[in-house]
Motif scaffolding. Structure first.
Motif, PDB file in Angstrom:
ATOM      1  N   SER A   2       0.369 -10.249   0.918  1.00 30.01           N
ATOM      2  CA  SER A   2      -0.358  -9.994  -0.335  1.00 30.01           C
ATOM      3  C   SER A   2      -1.829  -9.709  -0.050  1.00 30.01           C
ATOM      4  N   PHE A   3      -2.413 -10.472   0.889  1.00 26.61           N
ATOM      5  CA  PHE A   3      -3.819 -10.215   1.262  1.00 26.61           C
ATOM      6  C   PHE A   3      -3.965  -8.814   1.836  1.00 26.61           C
ATOM      7  N   LEU A   4      -3.036  -8.443   2.721  1.00 24.53           N
ATOM      8  CA  LEU A   4      -3.107  -7.119   3.359  1.00 24.53           C
ATOM      9  C   LEU A   4      -3.020  -6.014   2.316  1.00 24.53           C
ATOM     10  N   ILE A   5      -2.060  -6.177   1.374  1.00 22.10           N
ATOM     11  CA  ILE A   5      -1.877  -5.152   0.341  1.00 22.10           C
ATOM     12  C   ILE A   5      -3.147  -5.022  -0.511  1.00 22.10           C
ATOM     13  N   ALA A   6      -3.718  -6.188  -0.894  1.00 17.24           N
ATOM     14  CA  ALA A   6      -4.927  -6.155  -1.729  1.00 17.24           C
ATOM     15  C   ALA A   6      -6.074  -5.481  -0.977  1.00 17.24           C
ATOM     16  N   LYS A   7      -6.231  -5.820   0.312  1.00 18.86           N
ATOM     17  CA  LYS A   7      -7.317  -5.246   1.115  1.00 18.86           C
ATOM     18  C   LYS A   7      -7.137  -3.745   1.240  1.00 18.86           C
ATOM     19  N   LYS A   8      -5.882  -3.324   1.505  1.00 14.59           N
ATOM     20  CA  LYS A   8      -5.599  -1.905   1.696  1.00 14.59           C
ATOM     21  C   LYS A   8      -5.869  -1.147   0.395  1.00 14.59           C
ATOM     22  N   SER A   9      -5.472  -1.771  -0.703  1.00 12.30           N
ATOM     23  CA  SER A   9      -5.673  -1.127  -1.996  1.00 12.30           C
ATOM     24  C   SER A   9      -7.166  -0.921  -2.269  1.00 12.30           C
ATOM     25  N   ILE A  10      -7.987  -1.929  -1.941  1.00 11.42           N
ATOM     26  CA  ILE A  10      -9.443  -1.783  -2.145  1.00 11.42           C
ATOM     27  C   ILE A  10      -9.988  -0.660  -1.255  1.00 11.42           C
ATOM     28  N   ARG A  11      -9.543  -0.658   0.008  1.00  6.57           N
ATOM     29  CA  ARG A  11     -10.024   0.370   0.945  1.00  6.57           C
ATOM     30  C   ARG A  11      -9.669   1.770   0.443  1.00  6.57           C
ATOM     31  N   ASP A  12      -8.405   1.913  -0.020  1.00  2.62           N
ATOM     32  CA  ASP A  12      -7.944   3.234  -0.486  1.00  2.62           C
ATOM     33  C   ASP A  12      -8.745   3.719  -1.678  1.00  2.62           C
ATOM     34  N   ILE A  13      -8.937   2.827  -2.639  1.00  2.00           N
ATOM     35  CA  ILE A  13      -9.628   3.260  -3.865  1.00  2.00           C
ATOM     36  C   ILE A  13     -11.109   3.535  -3.573  1.00  2.00           C
ATOM     37  N   GLN A  14     -11.706   2.736  -2.665  1.00  2.00           N
ATOM     38  CA  GLN A  14     -13.110   2.987  -2.299  1.00  2.00           C
ATOM     39  C   GLN A  14     -13.246   4.345  -1.625  1.00  2.00           C
ATOM     40  N   GLN A  15     -12.254   4.642  -0.781  1.00  2.00           N
ATOM     41  CA  GLN A  15     -12.239   5.924  -0.073  1.00  2.00           C
ATOM     42  C   GLN A  15     -12.187   7.072  -1.083  1.00  2.00           C
ATOM     43  N   LYS A  16     -11.297   6.933  -2.068  1.00  2.00           N
ATOM     44  CA  LYS A  16     -11.140   7.976  -3.100  1.00  2.00           C
ATOM     45  C   LYS A  16     -12.439   8.175  -3.865  1.00  2.00           C
ATOM     46  N   ILE A  17     -13.070   7.036  -4.226  1.00  2.00           N
ATOM     47  CA  ILE A  17     -14.317   7.135  -5.001  1.00  2.00           C
ATOM     48  C   ILE A  17     -15.412   7.792  -4.162  1.00  2.00           C
ATOM     49  N   LYS A  18     -15.440   7.453  -2.868  1.00  2.00           N
ATOM     50  CA  LYS A  18     -16.457   8.052  -1.976  1.00  2.00           C
ATOM     51  C   LYS A  18     -16.259   9.563  -1.882  1.00  2.00           C
ATOM     52  N   ILE A  19     -14.983   9.986  -1.744  1.00  2.00           N
ATOM     53  CA  ILE A  19     -14.685  11.425  -1.658  1.00  2.00           C
ATOM     54  C   ILE A  19     -15.121  12.120  -2.951  1.00  2.00           C
ATOM     55  N   LYS A  20     -14.816  11.441  -4.072  1.00  2.00           N
ATOM     56  CA  LYS A  20     -15.180  12.015  -5.378  1.00  2.00           C
ATOM     57  C   LYS A  20     -16.702  12.127  -5.510  1.00  2.00           C
ATOM     58  N   ASN A  21     -17.407  11.082  -5.058  1.00  2.00           N
ATOM     59  CA  ASN A  21     -18.881  11.101  -5.124  1.00  2.00           C
ATOM     60  C   ASN A  21     -19.454  12.226  -4.277  1.00  2.00           C
ATOM     61  N   ALA A  22     -18.845  12.395  -3.083  1.00  2.00           N
ATOM     62  CA  ALA A  22     -19.348  13.417  -2.161  1.00  2.00           C
ATOM     63  C   ALA A  22     -19.132  14.818  -2.724  1.00  2.00           C
ATOM     64  N   SER A  23     -18.010  15.017  -3.387  1.00  2.00           N
ATOM     65  CA  SER A  23     -17.695  16.359  -3.885  1.00  2.00           C
ATOM     66  C   SER A  23     -18.481  16.703  -5.153  1.00  2.00           C
ATOM     67  N   SER A  24     -18.954  15.675  -5.889  1.00  2.00           N
ATOM     68  CA  SER A  24     -19.674  15.999  -7.140  1.00  2.00           C
ATOM     69  C   SER A  24     -21.196  16.013  -6.950  1.00  2.00           C
ATOM     70  N   ASN A  27     -13.701   6.126 -12.862  1.00  2.00           N
ATOM     71  CA  ASN A  27     -14.479   7.255 -13.388  1.00  2.00           C
ATOM     72  C   ASN A  27     -15.805   6.836 -14.014  1.00  2.00           C
ATOM     73  N   LYS A  28     -16.044   5.525 -14.031  1.00  2.00           N
ATOM     74  CA  LYS A  28     -17.289   5.047 -14.642  1.00  2.00           C
ATOM     75  C   LYS A  28     -18.440   5.156 -13.647  1.00  2.00           C
ATOM     76  N   ARG A  29     -19.655   5.290 -14.220  1.00  2.00           N
ATOM     77  CA  ARG A  29     -20.818   5.515 -13.375  1.00  2.00           C
ATOM     78  C   ARG A  29     -21.156   4.295 -12.510  1.00  2.00           C
ATOM     79  N   TRP A  30     -21.015   3.091 -13.106  1.00  2.00           N
ATOM     80  CA  TRP A  30     -21.402   1.887 -12.354  1.00  2.00           C
ATOM     81  C   TRP A  30     -20.553   1.695 -11.108  1.00  2.00           C
ATOM     82  N   ILE A  31     -19.322   2.198 -11.158  1.00  2.00           N
ATOM     83  CA  ILE A  31     -18.457   2.086  -9.969  1.00  2.00           C
ATOM     84  C   ILE A  31     -18.943   3.070  -8.911  1.00  2.00           C
ATOM     85  N   SER A  32     -19.185   4.318  -9.320  1.00  2.00           N
ATOM     86  CA  SER A  32     -19.643   5.343  -8.364  1.00  2.00           C
ATOM     87  C   SER A  32     -20.941   4.904  -7.685  1.00  2.00           C
TER      88      SER A  32
END
Lengths: 216, 58, 211
Positions: B36-58, C203-208
């Motif tokens: 459960s810890f591994l899954i939670a950690k992986k999930s955080i890493r994945d979503i952070q990665q996605k947000i970083k990619i989104k930030n970089a592209s915008s 999609n919220k700004r505070w997260i980005s």
């Protein structure tokens, strides 16, 4: 309120599958049960109540399956919401109609078959009352499960409402014991009537909240 | 209160024949909690990665 | 802390006079069953927060806590089953406490399935909260099941008000295991709620700005 009861009775009486299906399932189970017990025919009365409780669970689930689905899909729910701003009366009348047209006949069939399974004839009224009240409780619970899942399939309805039937099954078990040993039946039936009244008053509120979420 | 309840390592494993039950329960429990810890950690890493990619592209 | 409790219980606590060494399963079984119920209670409080005050975080916390609750209930059931083999001679019995814990497990699955069935997440949040609040009626039944039904399962050995019926040499490691598992589950809960908040608010700004 009377308008809703009339409309719901009319709608349900037109849906042959919805009210006849559960009754036929009940009859089928009650006929198949003694045939499937070959060796211990003399002990039928001991097993009868277990079978009837499982059949009640099954038939009340089948009866309430799709209780709100059609109304949701054809827009009747939305229309009702525009008129009444709430679903309390609609849910109350729906459950009332379902209990009268399906629950009570099921209870009658169950009580009738109890003779054929060796239960004392004097217990007819007790068994009928017990099964009718159980149906009232179970219909309320399964209507709740149905309101949550609405058009997402029966499995979801079962998963969400079956655990809530646990207290009803405990009550049923205690009531059955009191019929078999002939004591404390009045107390348990009074308790069931009380629970039934409270549930019939509160459950439509909760179901109404769930239905409103679907409409929003 | 703080004396070791067993004489040697084999006794700890065997536990008078109950070792198989005790150790299997603890292994499965630890595995599930760890997973459960591994899954939670992986999930955080994945979503952070996605947000970083989104930030970089915008 | 969990490791301390388990090490103490597994290696240093004395053998039980009746159950032998199989009783050592208690140091995982009892804490997990306690938290199976506590997590549901926590979810019910969050559900009320969500329904009454429309706090979004309430629903997020329920969604993150439900898989943990399901996992810990499963551990409780499994450890109880395995413990049943040497103690009762059977791994499953349609017994009050076991059956009601199974029902609790089904409730967790129901909550997760219900939430997963709707593509509109706000709607899913509200329906899930309604189900959690209604389901809380089962918690006292599970708690009291061993007193109300005739059952194989022993009554609770420790209670908040009535003291305990077990020896301190077994009680202390048990309490440490309970507290340790509590901390472990809290940290797991923080991790998974963090991940779920990221998913819902991506999609919220505070997260980005904070990633």
């Amino acid at each position: 309120m009377l308008r809703l009861v009339k409309a719901e009775s009319f709608k349900l009486s037109k849906k042959l599958k919805s009210w006849l299906g559960p009754l036929l399932i009940m009859v089928l189970v009650l006929i198949a049960f003694p045939l499937s017990i070959d060796i211990s025919q003399f002990d039928l009365d001991k097993f009868y109540f277990s079978i009837i409780i499982v059949s009640l669970l099954m038939t009340s689930f089948v009866a309430t399956e799709g209780m709100f689905e059609e109304d949701f899909e054809d827009g009747s729910l939305e229309q009702e919401f525009l008129i009444e701003k709430d679903f309390y009366k609609l849910v109350l009348s729906k459950i009332f109609v379902y209990v009268c047209l399906i629950g009570i006949p099921i209870a009658f069939i169950g009580a009738l078959f109890s003779f054929a399974n060796g239960v004392a004839i004097g217990s007819f009224a007790k068994v009928f009352l017990l099964l009718s009240l159980s149906n009232l409780l179970l219909f309320n619970l399964f209507a709740f499960g149905n309101a949550l899942s609405i058009n997402k399939g029966a499995m979801l309805g079962v998963l969400s409402s079956l655990p809530l039937a646990l207290p009803v099954i405990i009550l049923l078990g205690t009531a059955v014991r009191s019929i078999q040993f002939g004591d404390g039946f009045a107390a348990i039936i009074t308790l069931m009537i009380g629970v039934g009244l409270v549930m019939s008053a509160i459950m439509p509120l909760i179901i109404s909240a769930a239905l409103k979420t679907h409409i929003d | 209160m703080f004396n070791l309840a067993f004489e040697n390592f084999n006794e700890i494993l065997y536990m008078d024949g109950h070792g198989i039950y005790v150790w299997s329960v603890y292994s499965i429990g630890t595995f599930l909690i760890f997973l459960s810890f591994l899954i939670a950690k992986k999930s955080i890493r994945d979503i952070q990665q996605k947000i970083k990619i989104k930030n970089a592209s915008s | 802390m969990l490791m301390l409790g388990w090490t103490w219980g597994l290696l240093f606590a004395p053998q039980d006079a009746v159950q032998g060494n199989s009783y050592r399963i208690i140091f995982l079984h009892v804490p997990s069953v306690i938290f199976a119920e506590l997590i549901y209670f926590f979810m019910a409080v969050c559900a009320l927060m969500h329904l009454v005050w429309r706090v979004k975080l309430g629903a997020y916390l329920i969604k993150s806590a439900a898989p943990i609750g399901a996992m810990i209930t499963f551990i409780g059931l499994l450890s109880g089953s395995i413990w049943g083999i040497p103690t009762w001679g059977t791994w499953w019995q349609w017994d009050a406490r076991i059956t009601s814990t199974l029902i609790l497990f089904i409730m967790y699955l129901g909550i997760l399935t219900l939430h997963g069935s709707f593509s509109n997440l706000e709607k899913a949040d509200r329906l899930m909260s309604i189900l959690v609040v209604i389901g809380v009626v089962n918690i006292p039944i599970i708690k009291k099941s061993v007193d109300w039904w005739s059952t194989l399962h022993q009554p609770a050995s420790i209670s908040v008000s009535g003291g305990s019926s077990i020896d301190p040499s077994m009680l202390y490691p048990l309490l440490i295991s309970v507290i340790g598992l509590g901390f472990t589950l809290i940290s797991l809960g923080i991790l998974s709620s963090r991940s779920y908040i990221f998913i819902r608010e991506k999609n919220k700004r505070w997260i980005s700005e904070n990633v």
